[in-house]
Design an enzyme around this catalytic site. Structure first.
Site, mmCIF file in Angstrom:
data_model
loop_
_atom_site.group_PDB
_atom_site.id
_atom_site.type_symbol
_atom_site.label_atom_id
_atom_site.label_comp_id
_atom_site.label_asym_id
_atom_site.label_seq_id
_atom_site.Cartn_x
_atom_site.Cartn_y
_atom_site.Cartn_z
ATOM 1 N N CYS A 85 31.687 17.952 -43.029
ATOM 2 C CA CYS A 85 32.919 18.687 -43.320
ATOM 3 C C CYS A 85 34.140 17.921 -42.806
ATOM 4 O O CYS A 85 34.469 16.868 -43.339
ATOM 5 C CB CYS A 85 32.805 20.103 -42.733
ATOM 6 S SG CYS A 85 33.983 21.253 -43.436
ATOM 7 N N HIS A 201 27.202 22.190 -44.461
ATOM 8 C CA HIS A 201 26.805 22.228 -43.047
ATOM 9 C C HIS A 201 25.303 22.467 -42.892
ATOM 10 O O HIS A 201 24.865 23.617 -42.975
ATOM 11 C CB HIS A 201 27.519 23.398 -42.350
ATOM 12 C CG HIS A 201 29.001 23.219 -42.223
ATOM 13 N ND1 HIS A 201 29.588 22.703 -41.103
ATOM 14 C CD2 HIS A 201 30.009 23.496 -43.079
ATOM 15 C CE1 HIS A 201 30.899 22.675 -41.266
ATOM 16 N NE2 HIS A 201 31.185 23.148 -42.463
ATOM 17 N N GLU A 203 23.778 22.324 -40.106
ATOM 18 C CA GLU A 203 23.587 22.984 -38.802
ATOM 19 C C GLU A 203 23.719 24.509 -38.899
ATOM 20 O O GLU A 203 23.414 25.218 -37.952
ATOM 21 C CB GLU A 203 24.561 22.408 -37.764
ATOM 22 C CG GLU A 203 26.008 22.884 -37.821
ATOM 23 C CD GLU A 203 26.857 22.158 -38.862
ATOM 24 O OE1 GLU A 203 26.286 21.464 -39.736
ATOM 25 O OE2 GLU A 203 28.086 22.296 -38.822
#
Lengths: 227, 77
Positions: A85, A201, A203
């Site tokens: 990002c 993302h 994560e």
């Protein structure tokens, strides 16, 4: 596998990244942007967020911070550098990756799950990945990837397009493009494919009860390829 | 010495903000607005008396930070 997450003023996915890396067995350290050097690492991560409040252009100020010289040296010596990002935006501003992330086509902040197609598996991030389509999460205002025609041709010729926005079944078209990025590009590599920048993302997709586990696959795969 | 810089998007690069401004102006009965391109304006105070030197310094700043030449052009005015 040792990793370092760089924190800039305004980063906000740094701790999520730390949690994700540690969950899968990375020995992770957090590194402040004003530090001169990075501890010995096998992977450097530039996390998501709004470094320096997105002033001037997203990632532009962070790309000139003290620590970045070490990141560029590490990348040029073949080390793995992952930008998620805002991290992707920073990587384009350093020149390690081509192009730029512009404001989303319809001027809206997008926060939703998306599917991305893995376009290249001849690299240390996606080699032997069991899936071709991953469900990940995006949250950005400037994710509209743009580059010149020459740069796009070179990205395609060298298989540097890493992931593209697609439907659940892998279809890529305008409908599955959330932000107007050219060729539905969600992430790209540098020429040597040791540097990866992507808007989604991983994560945020590491828990089957909260989200999904396609992010887990991504991190486990990096570890497996390192062994 | 104060040097002024204007950074604009290159021709052909989509400018959604400019487009939104144009449509709003049209909606406000400024029907003759055909296109709007939005840019950035900088005033840079340089400790330098020689105008040529000051402008050359700012030129370097534009290339290295103020503009991203992938999508933007700059003009020192």
């Amino acid at each position: 596998m040792r990793s370092s997450v760089i924190i800039f003023p305004g980063s906000n996915c740094d701790r999520d990244m730390d949690v994700a890396l540690k969950k899968f067995g990375f020995k992770n350290q957090m590194v402040w942007h004003n530090d001169q050097s990075i501890p010995k690492s096998d992977l450097i991560v530039l996390p998501g967020g709004f470094s320096y409040g997105d002033y001037l252009r997203c990632g532009s100020i962070a790309s000139k911070s003290k620590i970045i010289k070490s990141v560029i040296d590490f990348a040029n010596s073949g080390g793995l550098v992952l930008g998620i990002c805002n991290g992707f935006q920073i990587l384009t501003e350093t020149g390690l990756l081509n192009g730029i992330l512009q404001q989303n086509k319809f001027l809206n902040f997008i926060c939703c799950n998306v599917f991305v197609k893995v376009k290249d598996k001849q690299n240390k991030y996606f080699k032997d990945l069991k899936k071709d389509v991953l469900e990940l999460h995006i949250a950005h205002n400037e994710g509209n990837y743009f580059c010149s025609d020459d740069e796009l041709k070179s990205l395609e010729d060298n298989n540097q397009i890493a992931v593209t926005y697609c439907g659940k079944d892998g279809t890529e078209n305008e409908k599955t493009n959330p932000n107007g990025a050219i060729k539905n590009i969600a992430g790209i590599f540098n020429k040597n494919k040791n540097v990866l920048g992507m808007m989604p993302h991983p994560e945020r997709m590491i828990d089957k009860y909260l989200s999904g586990e396609d992010g887990s696959l991504f991190f486990k795969n990096i570890l497996d390829n390192f062994k | 010495m104060k040097i002024k810089v204007i950074v604009t998007l290159k021709n052909g690069v989509l400018d959604p903000q400019g487009k939104a401004i144009q449509q709003t102006l049209n909606g406000m009965n400024f029907g003759n607005v055909e296109d709007v391109r939005q840019g950035k304006y900088f005033e840079i105070e340089v400790k330098e008396k020689d105008e040529k030197k000051a402008k050359s310094l700012v030129d370097d700043m534009c290339k290295k930070l103020l503009a991203n030449l992938v999508i933007e052009d700059y003009k020192i005015v």
